[in-house]
Design a protein around this motif. Structure first.
Motif, short mmCIF file in Angstrom:
data_model
loop_
_atom_site.label_atom_id
_atom_site.label_comp_id
_atom_site.label_asym_id
_atom_site.label_seq_id
_atom_site.Cartn_x
_atom_site.Cartn_y
_atom_site.Cartn_z
N ALA A 260 39.83 47.18 24.91
CA ALA A 260 40.42 45.87 25.71
C ALA A 260 39.87 45.62 27.25
N ALA A 261 40.10 46.88 27.89
CA ALA A 261 39.65 46.86 29.29
C ALA A 261 38.09 46.61 29.27
N ARG A 262 37.23 47.15 28.63
CA ARG A 262 35.77 46.91 28.73
C ARG A 262 35.31 45.46 28.42
N ALA A 263 36.27 44.84 27.54
CA ALA A 263 36.10 43.52 27.21
C ALA A 263 36.48 42.53 28.17
N ARG A 264 37.77 42.82 28.86
CA ARG A 264 38.29 42.15 30.16
C ARG A 264 37.43 42.21 31.18
N ILE A 265 36.84 43.40 31.63
CA ILE A 265 36.13 43.49 32.94
C ILE A 265 34.85 42.83 32.72
N ALA A 266 34.35 42.87 31.53
CA ALA A 266 32.84 42.24 31.25
C ALA A 266 32.86 40.77 31.42
N SER A 267 33.90 40.29 31.16
CA SER A 267 34.43 38.72 31.40
C SER A 267 34.63 38.49 32.75
N THR A 268 34.81 39.11 33.77
CA THR A 268 35.35 38.99 34.99
C THR A 268 34.19 38.64 35.89
N LEU A 269 34.40 37.65 36.70
CA LEU A 269 33.31 37.17 37.69
C LEU A 269 33.67 37.63 38.99
N PRO A 270 32.66 37.80 39.94
CA PRO A 270 32.84 38.12 41.26
C PRO A 270 33.54 36.85 42.10
N LEU A 271 34.50 36.99 42.95
CA LEU A 271 34.99 35.83 43.77
C LEU A 271 34.30 34.71 43.68
N ASP A 272 33.02 34.90 44.43
CA ASP A 272 32.38 33.72 44.68
C ASP A 272 31.73 32.75 43.46
N GLU A 273 31.89 33.39 42.12
CA GLU A 273 31.03 32.87 41.13
C GLU A 273 32.54 32.40 40.15
N SER A 274 33.85 32.64 40.51
CA SER A 274 35.02 32.30 39.76
C SER A 274 35.25 30.65 39.60
N ALA A 275 35.70 30.30 38.36
CA ALA A 275 35.97 28.93 38.32
C ALA A 275 37.35 28.14 38.66
N MET A 276 37.26 27.16 39.12
CA MET A 276 38.63 26.59 39.45
C MET A 276 39.60 25.94 38.20
N VAL A 277 40.67 25.84 38.44
CA VAL A 277 41.69 25.45 37.34
C VAL A 277 42.05 24.14 37.53
N GLY A 278 42.78 23.45 36.78
CA GLY A 278 43.32 22.07 37.16
C GLY A 278 44.30 22.08 37.89
N VAL A 279 44.86 20.91 38.16
CA VAL A 279 46.28 20.42 39.01
C VAL A 279 47.41 20.14 38.27
N PRO A 280 48.41 20.88 38.46
CA PRO A 280 49.81 20.43 37.57
C PRO A 280 50.35 19.40 37.83
N GLU A 281 51.37 18.83 37.28
CA GLU A 281 51.92 17.78 37.42
C GLU A 281 53.46 17.97 38.10
N LYS A 282 53.73 19.29 37.57
CA LYS A 282 55.35 19.80 37.77
C LYS A 282 55.34 20.16 39.38
N ALA A 283 56.24 19.68 40.01
CA ALA A 283 56.63 19.85 41.52
C ALA A 283 57.68 20.99 41.74
N ALA A 284 57.42 21.76 43.03
CA ALA A 284 58.58 22.57 43.18
C ALA A 284 58.47 22.71 44.65
N THR A 285 59.60 23.50 45.31
CA THR A 285 59.52 23.51 46.87
C THR A 285 59.58 24.98 47.50
N PRO A 286 59.75 26.11 46.77
CA PRO A 286 60.10 27.32 47.34
C PRO A 286 58.79 27.83 48.30
N ARG A 287 58.91 28.46 49.23
CA ARG A 287 57.98 28.86 49.93
C ARG A 287 56.87 29.79 49.47
N VAL A 288 55.87 29.45 49.72
CA VAL A 288 54.32 30.12 49.09
C VAL A 288 53.47 30.21 50.05
N ALA A 289 52.95 31.58 50.15
CA ALA A 289 51.86 31.73 51.32
C ALA A 289 50.59 31.31 50.47
#
Length: 374
Positions: A260-289
């Motif tokens: 499982a680890a081999r398959a997972r790491i093989a599909s991991t991209l270095p940070l400058d190649e990582s894909a972005m994901v979509g924007v949520p609709e649900k809002a929340a207010t707790p503090r997040v860094a």
């Protein structure tokens, strides 16, 4: 016969070609570490068996079975047997760790106090104990104890005077320009990150979240450093090391985890190649860094942010800070500096371009919060 020349320190270091870099070694961790040369590892992250000593299945009030740690690798005949095992792997860990390297060990109340004593007995110098406060812990179904909502990490060097790596500025930048504390609030592994088998069960019962390893690795290692995980499991350490461009070595004796680890790491991209994901609709207010969004992969280093009027462009760095030309800082501090203003709400000031439109980064914060509520 000519005079003997002095041996340079570089000649005493093990050649990288002799190390099984970016490889999972299948076998007993003590035996596999014994095959590695002295002082070849920059950082060790160890997630040893917790020795939970569970006597049978755990069930929820409605009768459903709790997917807890019931595996054979977590069972020891006695505390003495567990202590002998701990001393054995710590002895090898100390031998292969460089003099200025550091060791991280994580555990629960079941084992961390025994491990902590063994760490000190082995000669390590404790730098911090870090409390990982789980933002979404599993409840105590029987209602007979407090909800177990945290785990403890011990961070230590080989000696009191070791010149270990600590990226203080990166940690401060990751925490919105506030000094990073020793209590970290991060969610447990879940969603698409949690590996599952064909029947929908967890591949590994104690899979750690990538955000946790991201912070550990960013704090105590540098790009190109060699990170060893003697209890590799499903490869969180390897996946994060690849994202952050560290070299890694993993050890595990369970073939299903190794596969499982081999398959997972093989599909991991270095940070400058990582894909972005979509924007949520649900809002929340707790503090997040803002750094949490970088740790969790919602926004990647190298991404360019801009203000709503496109007057300034800033690059996201690996520690969650922003860089605009020669000026840098947190999302709030850089925004106020550029505007020559006393303060700035970076969440609404900075935007990211998605499908041709500028979207405030606060939308990504809401997506992070929505994921915690699932």
């Amino acid at each position: 016969m000519g005079a003997l020349r002095p041996i340079r320190k570089a000649e005493l270091r093990p050649s990288l070609a002799l190390l099984p870099l970016d490889t999972i070694l299948t076998g007993d961790c003590v035996a596999e570490m014994a095959k590695l040369p002295d002082k070849c590892i920059d950082m060790i992250f160890a997630d040893p068996p917790y020795n939970l000593q569970l006597g049978g299945d755990l069930h929820r009030p409605e009768g459903g079975r709790v997917d807890a740690v019931m595996d054979h690798w977590d069972r020891f005949d006695s505390f003495d047997a567990y202590d002998r095992f701990t001393r054995a792997w710590l002895e090898q860990a100390r031998r292969i760790l460089k003099d200025d390297g550091t060791l991280w060990v994580i555990g629960s109340y079941h084992n961390i106090f025994r491990v902590g004593a063994a760490v000190q007995d082995a000669g390590f110098w404790i730098l911090n104990d870090i409390i990982w406060r789980k933002a979404n812990p599993m409840p105590n179904f029987k209602g007979t104890r407090f909800t177990n909502a945290h785990e403890t990490m011990i961070w230590c060097s080989k000696s009191e005077k070791a010149r270990y790596t600590f990226n203080y500025r990166a940690m401060k930048g990751l925490n919105d320009d506030v000094q990073m504390r020793s209590d970290w609030s991060l969610p447990i592994c879940g969603g698409s990150e949690r590996l599952k088998d064909d029947d929908g069960h967890k591949t590994h019962p104690t899979q750690k979240p990538e955000a946790l390893l991201y912070r550990v690795m960013l704090a105590a290692s540098k790009p190109g450093d060699i990170v060893l995980d003697p209890f590799f499991g499903t490869g969180t350490t390897g996946a994060v090391a690849r994202r952050l461009r560290r070299r890694w070595i993993g050890i595990d004796r369970e073939t299903k985890y190794v596969d499982a680890a081999r398959a997972r790491i093989a599909s991991t991209l270095p940070l400058d190649e990582s894909a972005m994901v979509g924007v949520p609709e649900k809002a929340a207010t707790p503090r997040v860094a803002f750094g949490l969004l970088v740790e969790s992969g919602l926004i990647t280093p190298g991404t360019v942010l801009t203000d709503a009027k496109r007057r300034w462009q800033a690059e996201v760095k690996a520690d969650g800070s922003l860089l605009c030309g020669t000026q840098g800082g947190s999302i709030h501090r850089l925004g106020s500096t550029l505007q020559n203003a006393p303060s700035c709400n970076g969440w609404t000031f900075w935007h990211i371009e998605q499908s041709g439109n500028l979207v405030p980064i606060d939308a990504l914060r809401q997506q992070h919060l929505a994921g915690l509520s699932l």
